[in-house]
Design a protein around this motif. Structure first.
Motif, mmCIF file in Angstrom:
data_model
loop_
_atom_site.group_PDB
_atom_site.id
_atom_site.type_symbol
_atom_site.label_atom_id
_atom_site.label_comp_id
_atom_site.label_asym_id
_atom_site.label_seq_id
_atom_site.Cartn_x
_atom_site.Cartn_y
_atom_site.Cartn_z
ATOM 1 N N UNK A 1 10.519 39.587 -37.029
ATOM 2 C CA UNK A 1 11.155 38.808 -35.977
ATOM 3 C C UNK A 1 10.059 38.364 -35.000
ATOM 4 N N UNK A 2 10.080 37.069 -34.630
ATOM 5 C CA UNK A 2 9.042 36.529 -33.744
ATOM 6 C C UNK A 2 9.326 36.914 -32.284
ATOM 7 N N UNK A 3 8.324 36.722 -31.451
ATOM 8 C CA UNK A 3 8.485 36.994 -30.014
ATOM 9 C C UNK A 3 9.582 36.118 -29.422
ATOM 10 N N UNK A 4 9.634 34.842 -29.814
ATOM 11 C CA UNK A 4 10.660 33.922 -29.308
ATOM 12 C C UNK A 4 12.056 34.402 -29.680
ATOM 13 N N UNK A 5 12.201 34.880 -30.909
ATOM 14 C CA UNK A 5 13.511 35.366 -31.354
ATOM 15 C C UNK A 5 13.919 36.624 -30.583
ATOM 16 N N UNK A 6 12.974 37.523 -30.353
ATOM 17 C CA UNK A 6 13.274 38.743 -29.582
ATOM 18 C C UNK A 6 13.642 38.380 -28.145
ATOM 19 N N UNK A 7 12.885 37.435 -27.571
ATOM 20 C CA UNK A 7 13.168 36.998 -26.202
ATOM 21 C C UNK A 7 14.555 36.364 -26.126
ATOM 22 N N UNK A 8 14.909 35.560 -27.113
ATOM 23 C CA UNK A 8 16.222 34.915 -27.136
ATOM 24 C C UNK A 8 17.336 35.955 -27.208
ATOM 25 N N UNK A 9 17.156 36.988 -28.019
ATOM 26 C CA UNK A 9 18.169 38.048 -28.126
ATOM 27 C C UNK A 9 18.295 38.826 -26.818
ATOM 28 N N UNK A 10 17.166 39.138 -26.200
ATOM 29 C CA UNK A 10 17.194 39.853 -24.920
ATOM 30 C C UNK A 10 17.885 39.000 -23.852
ATOM 31 N N UNK A 11 17.585 37.705 -23.850
ATOM 32 C CA UNK A 11 18.203 36.784 -22.902
ATOM 33 C C UNK A 11 19.718 36.765 -23.113
ATOM 34 N N UNK A 12 20.140 36.590 -24.367
ATOM 35 C CA UNK A 12 21.564 36.536 -24.695
ATOM 36 C C UNK A 12 22.272 37.836 -24.319
ATOM 37 N N UNK A 13 21.552 38.971 -24.368
ATOM 38 C CA UNK A 13 22.137 40.266 -24.014
ATOM 39 C C UNK A 13 22.184 40.502 -22.508
ATOM 40 N N UNK A 14 21.620 39.587 -21.715
ATOM 41 C CA UNK A 14 21.695 39.715 -20.261
ATOM 42 C C UNK A 14 20.527 40.448 -19.636
ATOM 43 N N UNK A 15 19.412 40.547 -20.317
ATOM 44 C CA UNK A 15 18.215 41.209 -19.792
ATOM 45 C C UNK A 15 17.570 40.294 -18.739
ATOM 46 N N UNK A 16 17.585 40.725 -17.470
ATOM 47 C CA UNK A 16 17.057 39.894 -16.379
ATOM 48 C C UNK A 16 15.547 39.671 -16.507
ATOM 49 N N UNK A 17 14.837 40.616 -17.075
ATOM 50 C CA UNK A 17 13.409 40.399 -17.314
ATOM 51 C C UNK A 17 13.196 39.286 -18.335
ATOM 52 N N UNK A 18 14.106 39.185 -19.281
ATOM 53 C CA UNK A 18 14.030 38.103 -20.271
ATOM 54 C C UNK A 18 14.249 36.759 -19.577
ATOM 55 N N UNK A 19 15.150 36.741 -18.602
ATOM 56 C CA UNK A 19 15.378 35.500 -17.840
ATOM 57 C C UNK A 19 14.090 35.068 -17.143
ATOM 58 N N UNK A 20 13.389 36.019 -16.536
ATOM 59 C CA UNK A 20 12.130 35.693 -15.853
ATOM 60 C C UNK A 20 11.110 35.155 -16.856
#
Length: 187
Positions: A1-20
């Motif tokens: 899984x790429x960094x972009x895909x992991x970031x997208x999943x974290x974002x979708x899960x509501x991770x505020x650090x991912x939003x930043x």
């Protein structure tokens, strides 16, 4: 899984650090798209803010399996830019209506006598008929059809500056012809 895909999943899960991280990674792209389309830095900043607030609030609708996060953000950006253009057009129409109404009000003096008001309206219509065909069409579209300068330019296939020039010259001509003299009428 790429960094972009992991970031997208974290974002979708509501991770505020991912939003930043999402903001850091794609805010420049969003801002640049808005600035190029709108041509106004303040409006572009507003659009960028709306994109990221909208993305965060609507993250439940983001499906990483359907599209990448960058593409999803660009889609939101396109919608926000369109909304900004619509808002700008509404503002311009309102401003032009106020200016147009003020000009016509200045041309047609307020009177209690309804007959005099009808006569003045007929005079204005008659003066519009004396204009050359293109300025006459421009004035009728502006004041009777309530079109913006840009809409008139698109409708008639004229440059925007030409439309504005026709309106300005026609208003000056109408004002000059309709000004009331204090001298008594002498045939």
């Amino acid at each position: 899984m790429s960094d972009d895909e992991r970031l997208a999943l974290r974002f979708a899960d509501g991770d505020e650090e991912a939003l930043a991280e999402v903001y850091t990674r794609w805010s420049r792209l969003v801002f640049t798209l808005a600035l190029r389309s709108l041509g106004d830095r303040a409006e572009a900043e507003d659009v960028a803010q709306k994109v990221f607030v909208g993305a965060w609030r609507g993250r439940a609708g983001f499906d990483p399996a359907r599209s990448g996060l960058a593409a999803w953000l660009v889609g939101i950006t396109r919608h926000c830019i369109a909304d900004a253009h619509d808002a700008r057009a509404r503002r311009l129409r309102a401003e032009e209506a106020l200016v147009g109404g003020a000009v016509l009000t200045a041309l047609v003096s307020e009177r209690d006598d309804e007959t005099a008001a009808v006569a003045e309206r007929l005079m204005i219509a008659e003066e519009l008929d004396r204009l050359e065909p293109v300025p006459q069409r421009v004035m009728r579209l502006a004041f009777f059809d309530d079109l913006t300068h840009s809409q008139i330019a698109d409708t008639l296939g004229l440059p925007l500056g030409t439309v504005k020039s026709h309106i300005r010259r026609s208003l000056v001509r109408l004002r000059t012809r309709l000004e009331v003299s204090d001298e008594p009428y002498r045939p």
